[in-house]
Enzyme design. Structure first.
Site, PDB file in Angstrom:
ATOM      1  N   HIS A   1     -61.523 -27.696 -87.561  1.00 19.74           N
ATOM      2  CA  HIS A   1     -61.597 -28.241 -88.927  1.00 19.74           C
ATOM      3  C   HIS A   1     -61.755 -27.089 -89.926  1.00 19.74           C
ATOM      4  CE1 HIS A   1     -61.970 -32.509 -87.612  1.00 19.74           C
ATOM      5  NE2 HIS A   1     -62.350 -31.891 -86.517  1.00 19.74           N
TER       6      HIS A   1
ATOM      7  N   TYR B   1     -70.907 -26.273 -82.265  1.00 15.06           N
ATOM      8  CA  TYR B   1     -70.975 -26.049 -83.718  1.00 15.06           C
ATOM      9  C   TYR B   1     -71.886 -24.847 -84.014  1.00 15.06           C
ATOM     10  CZ  TYR B   1     -69.037 -30.741 -84.887  1.00 15.06           C
ATOM     11  OH  TYR B   1     -68.266 -31.849 -85.028  1.00 15.06           O
TER      12      TYR B   1
END
Lengths: 180, 351
Positions: free
Chosen positions: B64, B332
């Site tokens: 992303h 992440y």
């Protein structure tokens, strides 16, 4: 200063409590950053409150270290070993104190809430700042490795005193005796 | 000279014993970190396979990567406060910093290249707790497990010989993880929308809402858009940044809104399988309205330095036993550590 053979009983107790907590903490740290299993979440939830507990304990311990009498190293110990012993002890104290603070500051710099579980959240101790985080996060790993390495040396030296030198240094921390 | 305490043999035995304790602990430490077990799937491996797929783009997210920051607020109507004691669900407003993005690791990719968009949000509660959530505009996750996600990334990497993914690898992946067929079927009929504003974003993973009496409720949530759906226009297909341009144009006319709809699981629904949608007849609660008012270019925007870790949750929202959640959180964090360092270097670090 009074000549004593043992560390203060409370100090001995805090030493072993911290030894356990720090070893557990180092293992939690190395596993939690690498694993993708559900252990990750559980370990992070333990890591933060345990880190704060270690911070509180090291402060109590440093205070006790200064107000109680400490047993001297035996005269039989050569000068360089004496120096190593003092250096490694102060390095251990410095790292035990710095590591939880670096962790806390690192969370602050990333803008993460320093959540200890439930509704308990510590206030930030550093500004939210990418550059600070970029320094503190790798520093947290470096200090963890240095701490682990020093603890291993400390352990080997303690066992050397216990099993080879048998000069009472090991007993000064393990002994159940009381000087008072 | 003092008389030696031990014979040479005794001394060697004792020294070996002394070395054994730290050596054993060091081995255990190395094993814990995955260094002695190269087969083990780690956060580092997940991030590096994403990086292989999207190319290296220092300073950007590993997935992303292309996105834009948004700010606004969440206006709670209090309806969800029966299920969760989190203060974000009490009657009132919570400030929000969010990020719209497209899937993939290339921050320069044309918007139409990625049919699946995402919305990440950080709700900052007044008590200092935060709720971070990364949502996606698809109804369910392609696979059920972390291993499945990793193997999917590996199976779809371009073959060095042809420059294209090897169909045989994908076939064998599908045999091993047949749940992905459902996702392929959805993707085939999905018509990408013309705007971030008209997409519905779903938590995909299940979570637990914890109420005042400490009761757990298994839930998922969605942001349901107020803006009407329209497919991509021919004109938009010629604009590599059409999503960002559309967003700015819409925001110049007024705020954009979504309803936060919470879906409550029934006893037969599993919280462990994000590849399965829950039946449509489950109880839903409209918890309030997300109002986004401003978009800011990501590089200098307030979302750039936020890691939208789905496990940063306030009291009242907790993790479910979905195995993907820990993996997302770990990956992440890894990606965040890498890019914050790169960004700091690029900025010529003031410190």
């Amino acid at each position: 200063m009074k000549q004593v053979a043992y560390f203060h009983p409370v100090l001995r107790c805090v030493h072993w409590l911290m030894a356990t907590a720090i070893l557990i903490m180092l293992f939690i740290g190395v596993v939690m950053v690498s694993t993708v299993s559900s252990l990750h979440h559980l370990l992070i939830a333990i890591h933060k409150p345990l880190g704060i507990m270690i911070l509180v304990l090291v402060i109590v311990r440093l205070w006790l270290r200064f107000v109680t009498d400490t047993p001297p190293l035996p005269d039989s110990l050569p000068g360089w070993q004496r120096a190593m012993a003092h250096l490694s002890h102060w390095a251990l104290y410095a790292m035990m104190l710095a590591q939880p603070l670096i962790g806390w500051a690192m969370l602050s710099a990333a803008g993460y809430p320093a959540a200890l579980g439930g509704t308990l959240i510590l206030p930030p101790i550093a500004p939210v700042d990418n550059d600070w985080y970029a320094i503190l996060r790798p520093l947290h790993s470096v200090v963890a490795l240095a701490l682990f390495f020093t603890v291993m040396l400390h352990l080997a030296a303690a066992l050397f005193h216990a099993l080879v030198l048998r000069d009472g240094v090991f007993e000064s921390m393990t002994g159940s005796g009381d000087d008072d | 000279m003092r008389k030696p305490l031990f014979t040479t043999r005794q001394l060697i035995a004792r020294l070996a014993l002394i070395a054994a304790a730290p050596v054993a602990l060091i081995m255990l430490f190395l094993w814990g970190g995955g260094w002695l077990d190269p087969q083990r799937l780690t956060a580092g491996k997940l991030v590096s396979v994403l990086q292989q797929a999207g190319g290296e783009h220092p300073g950007y997210r590993r997935n992303h990567a292309k996105g834009v920051c948004v700010t606004g607020r969440f206006i709670s109507n209090g309806n969800a406060s029966e299920l969760s004691r989190a203060s974000v669900f009490a009657l009132g407003e919570t400030p929000v910093t969010g990020r719209f993005a497209i899937a993939g690791g290339n921050p320069m990719a044309p918007d139409y290249a990625a049919p699946v968009r995402s919305l990440a949000l950080e709700f900052k509660q007044a008590d200092g707790a935060q709720w971070r959530t990364g949502m996606n505009a698809m109804p369910f996750f392609p696979v059920a497990s972390v291993e499945g996600f990793y193997e999917l990334q590996v199976a779809t990497l371009p073959d060095p010989a042809t420059g294209k993914p090897n169909p045989k690898k994908l076939e064998s992946f599908v045999r091993k993880h047949p749940e992905i067929n459902q996702f392929f079927a959805w993707a085939k009929q999905n018509v990408p929308s013309s705007s971030w504003a008209s997409d519905r974003y779903n938590s995909l993973n299940a979570f637990r809402f914890v109420d005042d009496a400490d009761n757990d409720h298994l839930v998922r949530w969605s942001m349901v858009p107020h803006a009407e759906f329209q497919p991509i226009s021919e004109q938009q297909k010629n604009d590599v940044d059409f999503l960002q341009n559309d967003l700015e144009q819409r925001l110049s006319q007024g705020p954009l809104k979504w309803d936060l709809v919470v879906t409550v699981a029934s006893a037969q629904d599993s919280g462990r399988d994000a590849s399965k949608a829950w039946p449509a007849n489950r109880q839903t609660i409209n918890a309030g309205t997300l109002v986004l008012t401003e978009a800011i270019e990501q590089k200098h925007g307030p979302c750039n330095d936020i890691n939208y870790d789905p496990l940063i949750l306030p009291d009242g929202i907790a993790s479910s036993d979905d195995p993907l959640l820990s993996a997302r959180s770990a990956a992440y964090a890894k990606s965040y550590n890498l890019r914050t360092r790169e960004q700091s270097r690029q900025a010529g670090a003031r410190l």
